[in-house]
Write an enzyme that holds these catalytic residues in place. Structure first.
Site, short mmCIF file in Angstrom:
data_model
loop_
_atom_site.label_atom_id
_atom_site.label_comp_id
_atom_site.label_asym_id
_atom_site.label_seq_id
_atom_site.Cartn_x
_atom_site.Cartn_y
_atom_site.Cartn_z
N ASN A 16 -11.29 2.63 3.74
CA ASN A 16 -11.30 1.58 4.78
C ASN A 16 -10.36 0.43 4.44
OD1 ASN A 16 -12.03 0.42 7.11
ND2 ASN A 16 -14.23 0.36 6.67
N HIS A 54 0.83 -1.21 0.00
CA HIS A 54 0.00 0.00 0.00
C HIS A 54 0.86 1.26 0.00
CE1 HIS A 54 -4.17 -1.73 1.23
NE2 HIS A 54 -3.50 -2.57 0.47
C1 LIG Z 1 -14.71 0.17 8.24
O1 LIG Z 1 -15.28 1.39 8.62
C2 LIG Z 1 -16.42 1.23 9.45
C3 LIG Z 1 -17.00 2.59 9.74
O2 LIG Z 1 -16.75 3.46 8.70
C4 LIG Z 1 -15.99 0.53 10.74
O3 LIG Z 1 -17.12 0.34 11.57
C5 LIG Z 1 -15.38 -0.81 10.42
O4 LIG Z 1 -14.86 -1.41 11.58
C6 LIG Z 1 -14.25 -0.65 9.41
N1 LIG Z 1 -13.85 -1.97 8.98
C7 LIG Z 1 -12.59 -2.33 8.89
C8 LIG Z 1 -12.36 -3.71 8.43
O5 LIG Z 1 -11.68 -1.58 9.17
#
Ligand SMILES: *[C@@H]1O[C@H](CO)[C@@H](O)[C@H](O)[C@H]1NC(C)=O
Ligand code: HEM
Ligand SMILES: *[C@@H]1O[C@H](CO)[C@@H](O)[C@H](O)[C@H]1NC(C)=O
Ligand SMILES: *[C@@H]1O[C@H](CO)[C@@H](O)[C@H](O)[C@H]1NC(C)=O
Ligand SMILES: *[C@@H]1O[C@H](CO)[C@@H](O)[C@H](O)[C@H]1NC(C)=O
Ligand SMILES: *[C@@H]1O[C@H](CO)[C@@H](O)[C@H](O)[C@H]1NC(C)=O
Length: 326
Positions: free
Chosen positions: A96, A68
């Protein structure tokens, strides 16, 4: 200045304009040998081995962090920068990307080990530490050993916005994968080789849920494997649940990734497509059958990846704290 010399200068200039990401002349194997910190690689290696002794996650987390880092703004440790009140950094982009904390911790610990040695304080870039740690993580988990090119500086910017469109999605088909890797100067075979990093590490269930809960189930998935995935990742599963991407040898950096693809056991669409698309299938079969051929291609490809967007001169510096700009 002779005419041919002017032509040479002009064409070099044009080449640099066309392929700014390929400027990498300053990277060298053994770069730190002639500096005030000749043992830099050994110091980092010991720190990585220590961390690996504490948790295997060191391996996949570090390898993915390097990937990344290189694909977003080049291999310049910009991915390690922490967000501040007035800047949301790469690592916290809304896309994310869920990078595991142990990758960051590996670099921070290795940096502390390097800086504790006389002559080494603030002499080794965080970008190089990540490149060395990745090489060592691959070897610790049974992958090939290779000499790593070094001499990177750390980048001066890191924004969440810069991540947009730079990272591949697990739903990508071969054309999408090829074009994204080509943007980074990497070929289809480099992409196939690098994808084998999914021989270690985990994925959260939501990254492939579309394949196992579609109607019908993704036909390129092995039926037995699809059933196993459904039982490990039931609908409405806890979003924190993650499963091994290589079910057979999840802690060995081997060519099992390709053997799995031959059985229809690639976890993502972007994995399985390497076998279902006739353009990439021959290399998948070749590397499933030959570990040495795979290892040679992987070393070649990760070396090329390490050259993406390298910073030099006033475009970079050596960070005192890998997570904070100087
Ligand atoms: C992705 O983002 C959401 C909220 O935006 C969060 O609740 C979740 O834990 C995140 N997932 C990962 C895999 O980081
Ligand atoms: C070819 C396109 C690629 C796609 C679409 C892709 C996508 C993904 C996804 C969705 C995950 C799971 C993340 C999660 O749920 O937490 C993952 C994990 C991982 N990826 Fe990739 N990836 C690609 C290429 C690469 C490359 C080139 C490397 C390194 C050379 C790499 C190394 C890893 C590693 C090691 C993990 C496991 C991380 C961990 O266990 O913490 N991937 N990838
Ligand atoms: C280190 O210095 C020696 C002697 O000057 C030279 O031969 C060698 O190429 C240098 N190595 C690197 C990696 O710069
Ligand atoms: C890792 O642990 C093993 C066994 O516990 C030990 O022999 C080895 O010295 C440790 N290595 C490091 C680098 O701490
Ligand atoms: C961001 O805030 C920090 C203090 O929190 C300040 O030192 C820095 O100059 C600010 N940077 C920008 C670009 O505004
Ligand atoms: C599905 O996986 C099983 C067990 O690994 C294997 O025996 C079988 O041949 C696979 N089926 C297909 C269609 O690849």
């Amino acid at each position: 200045m002779g005419r041919s010399c002017i032509l040479l200068v002009l064409s070099l200039f044009l080449w640099l304009c066309l392929f700014p990401n390929t400027i990498s002349a300053q990277l060298r194997i053994g770069y730190y040998a002639n500096t005030t910190c000749p043992n830099a690689e050994k110091i980092v290696g010991d720190a990585v081995a220590n961390k690996y002794n504490q948790t295997f996650v060191t391996v996949p987390a570090t390898i993915r962090l390097f990937f990344h880092d290189c694909f977003v703004e080049g291999c310049d440790a910009s991915v390690i920068i922490a967000s501040t009140g007035n800047n949301t950094a790469e690592k916290d982009n809304p896309d994310n990307i869920s990078l595991a904390g142990d990758g960051f911790d590996t670099v921070i610990k290795a940096k502390a080990a390097v800086d504790a040695v006389h002559g080494c304080t603030n002499k080794v870039s965080c970008a190089d530490i990540l490149a060395i740690a990745t090489r060592d993580a691959i070897q610790l988990s049974g992958g090939p050993h290779y000499e790593v090119e070094l001499g990177r500086l750390d980048g001066l910017t890191s924004t969440a916005a810069s991540v947009e469109g730079k990272l591949p999605k697990p739903t990508f088909d071969l054309n999408q994968l090829n074009s994204l890797f080509a943007n980074n100067g990497l070929s289809q075979s480099d992409m196939i080789a690098l994808s084998a990093a999914h021989t270690v590490g985990v994925s959260h269930c939501n990254r492939f849920a579309d394949r196992i809960y579609s109607n019908p189930v993704d036909p390129t998935l092995n039926k037995t494997y699809a059933t196993e995935l459904q039982s490990m990742c039931p609908k409405n599963v806890d979003p924190d649940i993650a499963i091994n991407m290589d079910m057979n040898t999840p802690r060995i950096f081997d060519n099992m990734y390709y053997k799995n693809l031959l059985q229809g056991e690639g976890l993502f669409t972007s994995d399985q497509v390497l076998f279902t698309d006739s353009r990439s299938k021959p290399l998948v079969i070749a590397w499933a059958n030959s570990s040495p051929a795979f290892q040679a291609a992987f070393v070649d490809a990760i070396t090329k990846m390490g050259r993406i967007g390298v910073k030099t001169g006033k475009n970079g510096n050596i960070r005192r704290d890998c997570a904070v700009f100087n």
